[in-house]
Design a protein around this motif. Structure first.
Motif: not given
Length: 197
Positions: A20-22, A24-31, A41-49, A105-110
């Motif tokens: 869920l946390f690592t 589905f949610l980051p994939l949805a946030l990236l999209l 947020i794109q850049r940070l989620t790309t770094i996350y991946w 949503t991004f801040s809550a997920w982070r």
């Protein structure tokens, strides 16, 4: 010593939360960030991946029966929150954005993924001896951690041997460590905590 049935329940819960946390949610946030054209947020989620790929490497190491998987799991749990809060420029850009559903949503997920990974790291620390001793690795409480990856293997890679899949885990770990070394010893010295060139 933790009760085996309780440990099994905790391990399976951990893997379910990880999906869920690592994943589905980051994939949805990236999209969502791509649709909204939110570059920070794109850049940070790309770094996350890039950083979180160590979790998938760990799954393949566990399928292969490599005890080093306990070290890579702990390393992933520490690097993921670090990567989400490390970048000064991205953090500032996100903080200065006007309020929006995506930002909230991004801040809550982070925050959630940070807390989840830190708790997961604390849960893994007592099992670090599994990484350093074959007899300890063979113990029932260490082997419980391998059950979810083996089920994943049964669903998605049933035609392949554990050793074959473990080889890809080792190969992935080598590539990951080389990239991490390049980042720490080359890029970090040039750019510091700035994600943007």
């Amino acid at each position: 010593m933790i009760d085996p049935s309780l440990l099994r329940a905790v391990v399976w819960l951990d893997y379910r939360l990880a999906v869920l946390f690592t994943v589905f949610l980051p994939l949805a946030l990236l999209l969502w960030a791509f649709v909204q054209k939110n570059e920070s947020i794109q850049r940070l989620t790309t770094i996350y991946w890039k950083v979180a790929s160590l979790l998938m490497i760990t799954v393949y190491l566990m399928i292969g029966g490599f005890s080093i998987s306990f070290l890579s799991a702990l390393m992933a749990r520490v690097l993921i929150p670090t990567s989400l809060w490390f970048w000064v420029d991205l953090n500032e850009e996100i903080r200065e954005q006007p309020s929006s559903s995506l930002k909230f949503t991004f801040s809550a997920w982070r925050w959630a993924v940070t807390i989840y990974n830190l708790l997961g790291a604390a849960l893994l620390i007592p099992f670090l001896p599994c990484a350093f001793s074959n007899s300890r690795f063979a113990a029932a409480d260490c082997q419980v951690w391998l059950e979810p990856p083996l089920l994943y293997k049964a669903y998605l890679h049933a035609d392949y041997t554990n050793g074959f899949l473990g080889f890809f885990g080792i190969l992935g770990l080598i590539i990951y460590l080389l990239c991490l070394a390049w980042f720490v010893f080359v890029r970090l010295g040039k750019q510091g905590r700035q994600a943007m060139n």
